[in-house]
Design an enzyme around this catalytic site. Structure first.
Site, PDB file in Angstrom:
ATOM      1  N   SER A 159      65.503  60.953  87.125  1.00 55.22           N
ATOM      2  CA  SER A 159      64.672  59.747  86.870  1.00 55.22           C
ATOM      3  C   SER A 159      63.521  60.176  85.962  1.00 55.22           C
ATOM      4  O   SER A 159      63.730  60.528  84.770  1.00 55.22           O
ATOM      5  CB  SER A 159      64.391  59.365  88.342  1.00 55.22           C
ATOM      6  N   ASP A 183      70.378  59.644  85.542  1.00 57.52           N
ATOM      7  CA  ASP A 183      69.880  58.266  85.726  1.00 57.52           C
ATOM      8  C   ASP A 183      68.267  58.320  85.112  1.00 57.52           C
ATOM      9  O   ASP A 183      67.467  57.976  86.142  1.00 57.52           O
ATOM     10  CB  ASP A 183      69.927  57.886  87.186  1.00 57.52           C
ATOM     11  N   HIS A 253      70.524  54.700  92.299  1.00 59.42           N
ATOM     12  CA  HIS A 253      69.620  55.656  91.321  1.00 59.42           C
ATOM     13  C   HIS A 253      70.171  57.006  92.067  1.00 59.42           C
ATOM     14  O   HIS A 253      70.296  57.993  91.008  1.00 59.42           O
ATOM     15  CB  HIS A 253      68.284  55.166  91.677  1.00 59.42           C
TER      16      HIS A 253
END
Length: 452
Positions: A159, A183, A253
């Protein structure tokens, strides 16, 4: 004398306990107070090796010689977590370390920037990224001064950690060996210039996984190769409604981490295919791997670096594959060719099952209604939830999903199933009748070679 000896032993034990507590440094959990008021940036680096898989050693940012177990002749892998709105500890961190060390004799450094990542105000956390990146850049430079090669560094960023990796790579002029971005965060980065986010120039090889492009993740390609499992949205097994609680917001996610760890663990190998869209991939229009030479299409995850040279030469490449809802995530692909002899065009969906010794693999081809026309070969792409070594029986169900009209029948002249990896193994059945929503089971035979 006895009392003195007894006290000496107690002090030695206490010293050993303190020393152990210092050596086995762990990522600290913060609380809602930290999340509400915010925290100042602190970066702690914890070293794990095959000699200390479960006991992280806190590294000095400046005095690397103080840590003899930090062997710079080995490659070094950094794991960089992302946004932690409540200050919790990533549940996948310990298993990540263990799996990486089981695969490779490497230095695994867990980057703990929980102080800086913990804040209910996401925008404040984004502001901290460059400071974290500067800290890691300085550490990488110290490594280089002590004889390490920057090309031996692999950064795995999750992330916001993906963009931190990109900033470090940019600071080092793209000289680090590899960045794996799981991601990458989308909010505050979508539409920004390359220097304000991760991009393919930040390392010698950048591989990216996109699992939540419609919410928390970044939609567009960012690396030399960008994987979009299940199209990059709505991962199988994740909640579909908000009534599932926080899992509804973070499951897609977080799936990026578990998919990557599955590739490290070698639970199974996932082949990915280059395509312009997920819809075209599901239609079976993107199953050619000629552009990658004899090695074929790249496998997803940890081992994709084997395709580095061809991928860097191709530029940005979007890759697609599907997964199961849980581990093992890999599916098994077959092409399905159907020829009918109905007078009228028929449209519908197919569910196919492969059987062997009580084991059943299932593939449902329902992303859109398939079209079947007389004496015309209709090509479908079936992705089974598991592999079957030797297929004894096949079950096929045709459905129009039309409850209002009369039942249709699909008169199949030939159905042929071909394993994507074992293309010489083609299984056929001739002259069968498929009634709407009725499963038919048969034993396949080796396909005869003739055209329709």
């Amino acid at each position: 004398m006895f009392l003195w000896n007894y006290l000496t032993v107690l002090l030695l034990i206490a010293a050993q306990i303190c020393e152990a507590a210092h050596i086995c440094d762990k990522l600290g959990k913060l609380n809602f107070g930290h999340a509400f008021f915010g925290t100042n940036v602190q970066v702690k680096l914890r070293l794990f090796t095959r000699e200390n898989v479960t006991c992280g050693t806190l590294l000095s940012h400046t005095n690397l010689s103080a840590h003899p177990q930090f062997n710079l002749s080995r490659p070094t892998t950094f794991i960089i977590h992302g946004y932690r709105p409540t200050g919790s500890i990533p549940l996948w961190m310990d298993s990540s370390v263990e799996l990486l060390l089981a695969r490779t004799d490497t230095n695994v450094i867990v980057v703990d920037w929980n102080h800086g990542a913990t804040n209910v105000n996401y925008l404040k956390v984004v502001e901290n990224l460059q400071e974290v990146a500067a800290n890691l850049t300085g550490f990488a430079e110290r490594m280089q001064e002590h004889g390490a090669s920057l090309s031996s560094i692999h950064m795995i960023g999750i992330s916001l950690g993906a963009h931190i990796s990109g900033f470090v790579g940019a600071n080092l002029n793209g000289s680090i060996g590899r960045i794996t971005a799981l991601d990458p965060a989308g909010p505050q980065f979508t539409g920004t210039a390359p220097e304000l986010r991760l991009d393919s120039t930040d390392a010698q090889f950048v591989d990216v996984l996109h699992t939540d492009i419609d919410a928390l993740g970044y939609r567009e390609p960012l690396g030399h190769i960008d994987f979009y499992p299940n199209g990059g949205t709505d991962q199988p097994g994740c909640p579909k409604t908000i009534f599932s609680g926080t899992s509804y917001f973070k499951c897609d996610h977080q799936r990026s981490v578990f998919l990557f760890l599955g590739s490290v663990n070698q639970t199974c190998s996932i082949r990915a295919f280059p395509c312009s869209s997920y819809s075209d991939f599901l239609d079976g229009n993107c199953l050619s791997c000629e552009q990658f030479g004899a090695a074929g299409c790249p496998v997803f995850g940890y081992d994709v670096a084997q395709w580095k040279d061809s991928l860097v030469g191709l530029g940005q490449t979007k890759m697609f594959f599907t997964t199961n809802p849980e581990s093992p995530f890999c599916t098994t692909g077959y092409t399905v060719d159907v020829v009918i002899w109905n007078t009228n065009i028929q449209c519908g969906y197919m569910t196919i099952k492969l059987h062997h010794n009580g084991t059943e693999a299932v593939a449902t081809i329902d992303h859109k209604s398939s079209k079947f026309e007389k004496y015309t070969e209709s090509k479908l792409f079936a992705q089974f939830d598991k592999g079957i070594e030797s297929v004894d029986k096949i079950s096929v169900k045709f459905s129009t999903k039309n409850l209002l009209k009369s039942k249709y029948k699909l008169r199949v002249l030939r159905i042929r199933l071909t394993h994507l990896e074992l293309k010489k193994t083609a299984l056929c059945r001739y002259d069968i009748l498929l009634e709407d929503n009725t499963e038919v089971t048969f034993r396949p035979i080796t396909c005869e070679e003739f055209n329709f």
